[in-house]
Design a protein around this motif. Structure first.
Motif, PDB file in Angstrom:
ATOM      1  N   ALA A  39       0.830  -1.205   0.000  1.00 42.79           N
ATOM      2  CA  ALA A  39       0.000   0.000   0.000  1.00 42.79           C
ATOM      3  C   ALA A  39       0.869   1.261   0.000  1.00 42.79           C
ATOM      4  O   ALA A  39       0.568   2.240  -0.697  1.00 42.79           O
ATOM      5  CB  ALA A  39      -0.940  -0.007   1.203  1.00 42.79           C
ATOM      6  N   THR A  40       1.949   1.241   0.766  1.00 38.61           N
ATOM      7  CA  THR A  40       2.855   2.385   0.826  1.00 38.61           C
ATOM      8  C   THR A  40       3.538   2.603  -0.520  1.00 38.61           C
ATOM      9  O   THR A  40       3.656   3.743  -0.989  1.00 38.61           O
ATOM     10  CB  THR A  40       3.895   2.189   1.939  1.00 38.61           C
ATOM     11  N   LEU A  41       3.979   1.522  -1.148  1.00 33.62           N
ATOM     12  CA  LEU A  41       4.614   1.640  -2.462  1.00 33.62           C
ATOM     13  C   LEU A  41       3.646   2.216  -3.494  1.00 33.62           C
ATOM     14  O   LEU A  41       4.015   3.085  -4.287  1.00 33.62           O
ATOM     15  CB  LEU A  41       5.141   0.279  -2.922  1.00 33.62           C
ATOM     16  N   ARG A  42       2.416   1.732  -3.477  1.00 38.70           N
ATOM     17  CA  ARG A  42       1.398   2.250  -4.411  1.00 38.70           C
ATOM     18  C   ARG A  42       1.213   3.750  -4.205  1.00 38.70           C
ATOM     19  O   ARG A  42       1.186   4.521  -5.154  1.00 38.70           O
ATOM     20  CB  ARG A  42       0.060   1.554  -4.185  1.00 38.70           C
ATOM     21  N   ARG A  43       1.047   4.131  -2.954  1.00 40.01           N
ATOM     22  CA  ARG A  43       0.763   5.529  -2.614  1.00 40.01           C
ATOM     23  C   ARG A  43       1.944   6.441  -2.948  1.00 40.01           C
ATOM     24  O   ARG A  43       1.770   7.519  -3.510  1.00 40.01           O
ATOM     25  CB  ARG A  43       0.408   5.622  -1.128  1.00 40.01           C
ATOM     26  N   ARG A  44       3.146   6.015  -2.626  1.00 41.49           N
ATOM     27  CA  ARG A  44       4.312   6.889  -2.793  1.00 41.49           C
ATOM     28  C   ARG A  44       4.886   6.906  -4.204  1.00 41.49           C
ATOM     29  O   ARG A  44       5.606   7.834  -4.560  1.00 41.49           O
ATOM     30  CB  ARG A  44       5.403   6.484  -1.790  1.00 41.49           C
ATOM     31  N   THR A  45       4.626   5.863  -4.979  1.00 46.62           N
ATOM     32  CA  THR A  45       5.191   5.818  -6.331  1.00 46.62           C
ATOM     33  C   THR A  45       4.150   6.023  -7.426  1.00 46.62           C
ATOM     34  O   THR A  45       4.506   6.391  -8.544  1.00 46.62           O
ATOM     35  CB  THR A  45       5.883   4.463  -6.619  1.00 46.62           C
ATOM     36  N   GLY A  46       2.894   5.722  -7.140  1.00 50.23           N
ATOM     37  CA  GLY A  46       1.862   5.766  -8.175  1.00 50.23           C
ATOM     38  C   GLY A  46       1.910   4.564  -9.101  1.00 50.23           C
ATOM     39  O   GLY A  46       1.148   4.484 -10.064  1.00 50.23           O
ATOM     40  N   LEU A  47       2.802   3.617  -8.819  1.00 52.52           N
ATOM     41  CA  LEU A  47       2.916   2.408  -9.643  1.00 52.52           C
ATOM     42  C   LEU A  47       1.885   1.377  -9.202  1.00 52.52           C
ATOM     43  O   LEU A  47       1.383   1.426  -8.078  1.00 52.52           O
ATOM     44  CB  LEU A  47       4.324   1.817  -9.517  1.00 52.52           C
ATOM     45  N   ARG A  48       1.612   0.426 -10.085  1.00 51.52           N
ATOM     46  CA  ARG A  48       0.669  -0.632  -9.733  1.00 51.52           C
ATOM     47  C   ARG A  48       1.245  -1.451  -8.584  1.00 51.52           C
ATOM     48  O   ARG A  48       2.460  -1.607  -8.449  1.00 51.52           O
ATOM     49  CB  ARG A  48       0.354  -1.511 -10.934  1.00 51.52           C
ATOM     50  N   GLY A  49       0.358  -1.971  -7.784  1.00 56.67           N
ATOM     51  CA  GLY A  49       0.775  -2.767  -6.637  1.00 56.67           C
ATOM     52  C   GLY A  49       1.022  -4.215  -7.004  1.00 56.67           C
ATOM     53  O   GLY A  49       1.032  -4.593  -8.178  1.00 56.67           O
ATOM     54  N   PHE A  50       1.202  -5.004  -5.988  1.00 55.50           N
ATOM     55  CA  PHE A  50       1.442  -6.431  -6.132  1.00 55.50           C
ATOM     56  C   PHE A  50       0.157  -7.176  -5.800  1.00 55.50           C
ATOM     57  O   PHE A  50      -0.487  -6.885  -4.795  1.00 55.50           O
ATOM     58  CB  PHE A  50       2.569  -6.876  -5.197  1.00 55.50           C
TER      59      PHE A  50
END
Length: 137
Positions: A39-50
Motif C-alpha cells: 500500500a505504501t509503495l502504491r501511494r508513494r510511487t503511483g505504480l501498480r501494486g502487487f
C-alpha cells in the motif's frame, strides 16, 4: 534487472521507496506487513501494486525485498527485510530465511527456534542501528 512485468526504472523506484519506508519503520522500532508495504509503495510511487493472489506477484515482492536488502546490506550488514512480516503473524516469511541461508548468515538446517532467534536478532540490530535517527539509509 527488468522482470515480472516491470521495467528497470520501476524496480529502481520501488527499491528506493521501499528502502526508505523500511528505514522509517526501523527508526520507529516497528515491523510492517507485505500488505502495508504494498500500500505504501502504491501511494508513494503511483505504480501498480502487487497482487498477492498470484504466485508470480508474490515472487515479485520477494524479488523487490532482495533488491532492497542488496542496496542496504553494505551499510548495515543486516537483512532489512526482517521488518516485513505476514499479516497477523509474528515471524518473517520463508524468503527471508532462504536469503539468510544463501548469504551464509544462517545455517541451512536451522531449527525453528534458531530461525526465530536469528530473525529477532536481526530486528533488534536494525532497531539499534537506526535508533534515534543516528544513521541514514
Amino acid at each position: 534487472m527488468a522482470g515480472y512485468g516491470r521495467s528497470d526504472e520501476e524496480w529502481g523506484q520501488l527499491t528506493s521507496v521501499g528502502l526508505a519506508f523500511l528505514v522509517e519503520r526501523a527508526r520507529l522500532e516497528k515491523t510492517t506487513t507485505y500488505t502495508e508495504l504494498d500500500a505504501t509503495l502504491r501511494r508513494r510511487t503511483g505504480l501498480r501494486g502487487f497482487d498477492f493472489d498470484q504466485d508470480s506477484e508474490r515472487a515479485a515482492m520477494g524479488h523487490l525485498l532482495g533488491l532492497i536488502v542488496e542496496r542496504n546490506r553494505p551499510t548495515t550488514n543486516l537483512l532489512i527485510s526482517a521488518l516485513v512480516q505476514y499479516l497477523n503473524t509474528n515471524d518473517a516469511g520463508p524468503g527471508f530465511y532462504a536469503l539468510a541461508v544463501e548469504l551464509g548468515m544462517l545455517p541451512r538446517r536451522s531449527s525453528a527456534t534458531a530461525k526465530q532467534a536469528f530473525w529477532i536478532g536481526q530486528l533488534n540490530a536494525l532497531y539499534a542501528f537506526y535508533s534515534a535517527g543516528r544513521r541514514g539509509a
